[in-house]
Design a protein around this motif. Structure first.
Motif, PDB file in Angstrom:
ATOM      1  N   PRO A  51       0.876  -1.410  -0.162  1.00 15.40           N
ATOM      2  CA  PRO A  51      -0.240  -0.486   0.465  1.00 15.40           C
ATOM      3  C   PRO A  51       1.286   0.831  -0.126  1.00 15.40           C
ATOM      4  O   PRO A  51       0.649   2.094  -0.479  1.00 15.40           O
ATOM      5  CB  PRO A  51      -0.711  -0.069   1.025  1.00 15.40           C
ATOM      6  CG  PRO A  51      -0.584  -1.654   1.342  1.00 15.40           C
ATOM      7  CD  PRO A  51       0.502  -1.833   1.106  1.00 15.40           C
ATOM      8  N   TYR A  52       2.164   1.603   0.692  1.00 11.40           N
ATOM      9  CA  TYR A  52       2.859   2.584   1.113  1.00 11.40           C
ATOM     10  C   TYR A  52       3.333   2.755  -0.674  1.00 11.40           C
ATOM     11  O   TYR A  52       3.447   3.769  -0.916  1.00 11.40           O
ATOM     12  CB  TYR A  52       3.843   2.883   1.765  1.00 11.40           C
ATOM     13  CG  TYR A  52       2.940   2.204   2.939  1.00 11.40           C
ATOM     14  CD1 TYR A  52       2.708   3.157   3.459  1.00 11.40           C
ATOM     15  CD2 TYR A  52       3.451   1.056   4.260  1.00 11.40           C
ATOM     16  CE1 TYR A  52       1.627   3.202   5.069  1.00 11.40           C
ATOM     17  CE2 TYR A  52       2.648   1.168   5.262  1.00 11.40           C
ATOM     18  CZ  TYR A  52       1.878   1.980   5.816  1.00 11.40           C
ATOM     19  OH  TYR A  52       1.597   2.016   6.910  1.00 11.40           O
ATOM     20  N   TYR A  53       4.023   1.373  -1.642  1.00 15.19           N
ATOM     21  CA  TYR A  53       4.673   2.179  -3.008  1.00 15.19           C
ATOM     22  C   TYR A  53       3.145   2.501  -3.741  1.00 15.19           C
ATOM     23  O   TYR A  53       3.163   3.746  -4.220  1.00 15.19           O
ATOM     24  CB  TYR A  53       4.514   0.590  -3.450  1.00 15.19           C
ATOM     25  CG  TYR A  53       6.255   0.433  -2.679  1.00 15.19           C
ATOM     26  CD1 TYR A  53       7.631   1.311  -3.403  1.00 15.19           C
ATOM     27  CD2 TYR A  53       6.154  -0.390  -1.850  1.00 15.19           C
ATOM     28  CE1 TYR A  53       8.571   0.702  -2.777  1.00 15.19           C
ATOM     29  CE2 TYR A  53       7.534  -1.170  -0.831  1.00 15.19           C
ATOM     30  CZ  TYR A  53       8.481   0.051  -2.255  1.00 15.19           C
ATOM     31  OH  TYR A  53       9.862  -0.450  -1.387  1.00 15.19           O
ATOM     32  N   ALA A  54       2.040   1.893  -3.564  1.00 17.81           N
ATOM     33  CA  ALA A  54       0.778   2.333  -4.242  1.00 17.81           C
ATOM     34  C   ALA A  54       0.165   3.834  -4.724  1.00 17.81           C
ATOM     35  O   ALA A  54      -0.467   4.417  -5.202  1.00 17.81           O
ATOM     36  CB  ALA A  54      -0.235   0.992  -3.899  1.00 17.81           C
ATOM     37  N   ASP A  55       0.179   4.076  -2.471  1.00 17.64           N
ATOM     38  CA  ASP A  55      -0.586   5.514  -2.663  1.00 17.64           C
ATOM     39  C   ASP A  55       0.343   6.781  -2.584  1.00 17.64           C
ATOM     40  O   ASP A  55       0.788   7.651  -1.933  1.00 17.64           O
ATOM     41  CB  ASP A  55      -1.151   5.426  -1.386  1.00 17.64           C
ATOM     42  CG  ASP A  55       0.166   5.099  -0.237  1.00 17.64           C
ATOM     43  OD1 ASP A  55       1.325   5.378  -0.103  1.00 17.64           O
ATOM     44  OD2 ASP A  55      -0.609   5.480   1.310  1.00 17.64           O
ATOM     45  N   GLY A  56       2.137   6.653  -2.784  1.00 14.61           N
ATOM     46  CA  GLY A  56       2.874   6.935  -3.492  1.00 14.61           C
ATOM     47  C   GLY A  56       3.916   7.728  -1.594  1.00 14.61           C
ATOM     48  O   GLY A  56       4.911   8.510  -1.737  1.00 14.61           O
ATOM     49  N   THR A  57       3.912   6.935  -0.436  1.00 13.34           N
ATOM     50  CA  THR A  57       4.512   7.098   0.149  1.00 13.34           C
ATOM     51  C   THR A  57       5.797   7.099  -0.014  1.00 13.34           C
ATOM     52  O   THR A  57       6.597   7.533   0.745  1.00 13.34           O
ATOM     53  CB  THR A  57       3.138   6.690   1.621  1.00 13.34           C
ATOM     54  OG1 THR A  57       1.990   6.630   1.973  1.00 13.34           O
ATOM     55  CG2 THR A  57       4.306   6.532   2.631  1.00 13.34           C
ATOM     56  N   VAL A  58       6.266   6.202  -0.198  1.00 12.82           N
ATOM     57  CA  VAL A  58       7.694   5.721  -1.093  1.00 12.82           C
ATOM     58  C   VAL A  58       8.403   6.350  -1.820  1.00 12.82           C
ATOM     59  O   VAL A  58       9.235   7.134  -0.897  1.00 12.82           O
ATOM     60  CB  VAL A  58       8.020   4.441  -0.897  1.00 12.82           C
ATOM     61  CG1 VAL A  58       9.480   3.690  -1.272  1.00 12.82           C
ATOM     62  CG2 VAL A  58       7.022   3.038  -0.267  1.00 12.82           C
ATOM     63  N   GLN A  59       7.569   7.450  -2.750  1.00 17.87           N
ATOM     64  CA  GLN A  59       8.359   7.988  -3.750  1.00 17.87           C
ATOM     65  C   GLN A  59       8.488   9.597  -2.799  1.00 17.87           C
ATOM     66  O   GLN A  59       9.010  10.354  -3.112  1.00 17.87           O
ATOM     67  CB  GLN A  59       7.031   8.371  -4.185  1.00 17.87           C
ATOM     68  CG  GLN A  59       7.355   9.609  -5.203  1.00 17.87           C
ATOM     69  CD  GLN A  59       8.591   8.953  -6.056  1.00 17.87           C
ATOM     70  OE1 GLN A  59       8.997   8.051  -7.235  1.00 17.87           O
ATOM     71  NE2 GLN A  59      10.380  10.000  -6.117  1.00 17.87           N
ATOM     72  N   ALA A  60       7.226  10.320  -1.745  1.00 15.84           N
ATOM     73  CA  ALA A  60       7.018  10.707  -0.374  1.00 15.84           C
ATOM     74  C   ALA A  60       8.517  11.119   0.139  1.00 15.84           C
ATOM     75  O   ALA A  60       9.359  11.982  -0.138  1.00 15.84           O
ATOM     76  CB  ALA A  60       5.808  10.790  -0.251  1.00 15.84           C
ATOM     77  N   LEU A  61       9.205  10.420   0.882  1.00 15.18           N
ATOM     78  CA  LEU A  61      10.257   9.536   1.434  1.00 15.18           C
ATOM     79  C   LEU A  61      11.479  10.307   0.214  1.00 15.18           C
ATOM     80  O   LEU A  61      12.299  10.453   0.878  1.00 15.18           O
ATOM     81  CB  LEU A  61      10.184   8.051   2.358  1.00 15.18           C
ATOM     82  CG  LEU A  61      11.545   7.975   2.783  1.00 15.18           C
ATOM     83  CD1 LEU A  61      11.311   8.482   3.971  1.00 15.18           C
ATOM     84  CD2 LEU A  61      11.663   6.389   3.411  1.00 15.18           C
ATOM     85  N   ALA A  62      11.539   9.649  -0.001  1.00 14.31           N
ATOM     86  CA  ALA A  62      12.563   9.562  -1.478  1.00 14.31           C
ATOM     87  C   ALA A  62      13.040  11.120  -1.656  1.00 14.31           C
ATOM     88  O   ALA A  62      14.056  11.694  -1.566  1.00 14.31           O
ATOM     89  CB  ALA A  62      12.014   8.699  -2.425  1.00 14.31           C
ATOM     90  N   ASP A  63      11.367  11.478  -2.126  1.00 16.78           N
ATOM     91  CA  ASP A  63      11.439  12.878  -2.583  1.00 16.78           C
ATOM     92  C   ASP A  63      12.681  13.786  -0.840  1.00 16.78           C
ATOM     93  O   ASP A  63      13.338  14.673  -1.160  1.00 16.78           O
ATOM     94  CB  ASP A  63      10.505  13.595  -2.549  1.00 16.78           C
ATOM     95  CG  ASP A  63      10.135  13.139  -4.312  1.00 16.78           C
ATOM     96  OD1 ASP A  63      11.048  13.197  -5.056  1.00 16.78           O
ATOM     97  OD2 ASP A  63       8.850  13.467  -4.920  1.00 16.78           O
ATOM     98  N   ARG A  64      11.588  13.593   0.119  1.00 24.13           N
ATOM     99  CA  ARG A  64      12.300  14.386   1.010  1.00 24.13           C
ATOM    100  C   ARG A  64      14.301  13.918   1.565  1.00 24.13           C
ATOM    101  O   ARG A  64      14.837  14.875   1.994  1.00 24.13           O
ATOM    102  CB  ARG A  64      11.222  14.022   2.518  1.00 24.13           C
ATOM    103  CG  ARG A  64       9.991  14.885   2.253  1.00 24.13           C
ATOM    104  CD  ARG A  64       9.470  13.642   3.417  1.00 24.13           C
ATOM    105  NE  ARG A  64       7.901  14.836   3.808  1.00 24.13           N
ATOM    106  CZ  ARG A  64       7.614  14.288   4.932  1.00 24.13           C
ATOM    107  NH1 ARG A  64       7.673  12.827   4.835  1.00 24.13           N
ATOM    108  NH2 ARG A  64       6.661  14.931   5.049  1.00 24.13           N
ATOM    109  N   VAL A  65      14.340  12.397   0.915  1.00 23.67           N
ATOM    110  CA  VAL A  65      15.761  12.222   1.624  1.00 23.67           C
ATOM    111  C   VAL A  65      16.328  13.311   0.282  1.00 23.67           C
ATOM    112  O   VAL A  65      17.357  13.768   1.013  1.00 23.67           O
ATOM    113  CB  VAL A  65      15.865  10.604   1.339  1.00 23.67           C
ATOM    114  CG1 VAL A  65      17.377  10.439   1.385  1.00 23.67           C
ATOM    115  CG2 VAL A  65      15.176  10.331   2.395  1.00 23.67           C
ATOM    116  N   LEU A  66      15.813  13.325  -1.025  1.00 20.20           N
ATOM    117  CA  LEU A  66      17.121  14.164  -1.802  1.00 20.20           C
ATOM    118  C   LEU A  66      16.831  14.978  -1.873  1.00 20.20           C
ATOM    119  O   LEU A  66      17.982  15.709  -1.675  1.00 20.20           O
ATOM    120  CB  LEU A  66      16.362  13.802  -3.103  1.00 20.20           C
ATOM    121  CG  LEU A  66      16.434  13.046  -4.243  1.00 20.20           C
ATOM    122  CD1 LEU A  66      15.082  12.543  -5.143  1.00 20.20           C
ATOM    123  CD2 LEU A  66      17.932  13.158  -4.517  1.00 20.20           C
TER     124      LEU A  66
END
Length: 241
Positions: A51-66
């Motif tokens: 679910p965290y991949y499907a709703d964009g949560t993992v992408q959001a974390l990646a953006d924050r880490v960048l």
């Protein structure tokens, strides 16, 4: 001076400017302005993470880490390790190609397995040593549960304490779950009985990590890092400036 200027972020990743500014404020609050560090991201690819991949949560974390990495490292890239039962991928995300990066990477991965920390930790250690970096590393390690091999995970963390690497664990999921008891244990492993320095932190981002503000997330990511830098420096784990 920041590693990557605001102007460069505006050109390479305009969608990340707000994150970059928020990260910068936290960097300054923690006395890390001008500090250099390699930033890594480790993300859980076990089945329960779907679910965290499907709703964009993992992408959001990646953006924050960048956004954070742009203040600490000057190459505009963050090495990323995806893990489940094994290491699923060792790749990277970049400021100038961040949009949809997680979805593109995951599209090429196979079955989502179980949760095994130590192999991912080994992959990060190998990458860092192979890079020849003289800077310390801040490893953002995300998971939604405890590992299938707790003894191995603890052993790797204790061995890694001799290296210039700090492990910041983040939990996704139910705050009351016993799945995170092991991470709390890792966070509190005794020094020097188990490890030469306290080289890890843990915080819980909840079942919906997107509700955690950028400012809070960055403050939690950096909360224990300065203390580790000081302690590791005194022990000679870090190269002298």
């Amino acid at each position: 001076m920041t590693a990557i200027s605001l102007e460069k972020v505006e050109q390479a990743a305009p969608a990340l400017v707000s994150l970059y500014k928020s990260a910068g404020a936290s960097v300054r609050r923690h006395g890390l302005d001008g500090r250099r560090a390699a930033v890594y991201l480790v993300v859980d690819y076990s089945g329960s993470m779907r679910p965290y991949y499907a709703d964009g949560t993992v992408q959001a974390l990646a953006d924050r880490v960048l956004g954070l990495s742009a203040h600490l490292d000057d190459d505009g890239r963050v090495p990323v390790v995806f893990f489940s039962t094994d290491v699923d991928a060792v790749t990277e995300i970049a400021l100038d190609d961040h949009h949809g990066a997680i979805e593109r990477i995951v599209a090429g991965l196979g079955h989502m397995g179980r949760t095994s920390y130590h192999l991912a930790m080994d992959a990060v250690i190998d990458h860092y040593l192979d890079s020849g970096s003289a800077q310390p590393a801040l490893v953002v390690f995300q998971t939604d549960g405890g590992p299938i091999n707790k003894a191995a995970a603890e052993r790797y963390l204790c061995k890694a304490a001799k290296l210039p690497m700090f492990w910041q664990f983040i939990g996704f999921g139910d705050r009351s779950s016993t799945q995170f008891d092991f991470l709390r244990k890792l966070d509190e492993l005794p020094v020097p009985a188990k490890r030469v320095v306290d080289n890890a932190g843990f915080f819980h981002a909840g079942s919906d990590p997107s509700t955690m503000s950028d400012a809070e997330l960055y403050d939690r990511l950096l909360g224990e890092f300065p203390d580790w830098l000081a302690a590791a420096g005194e022990l000679g784990i870090l190269a002298a400036d």
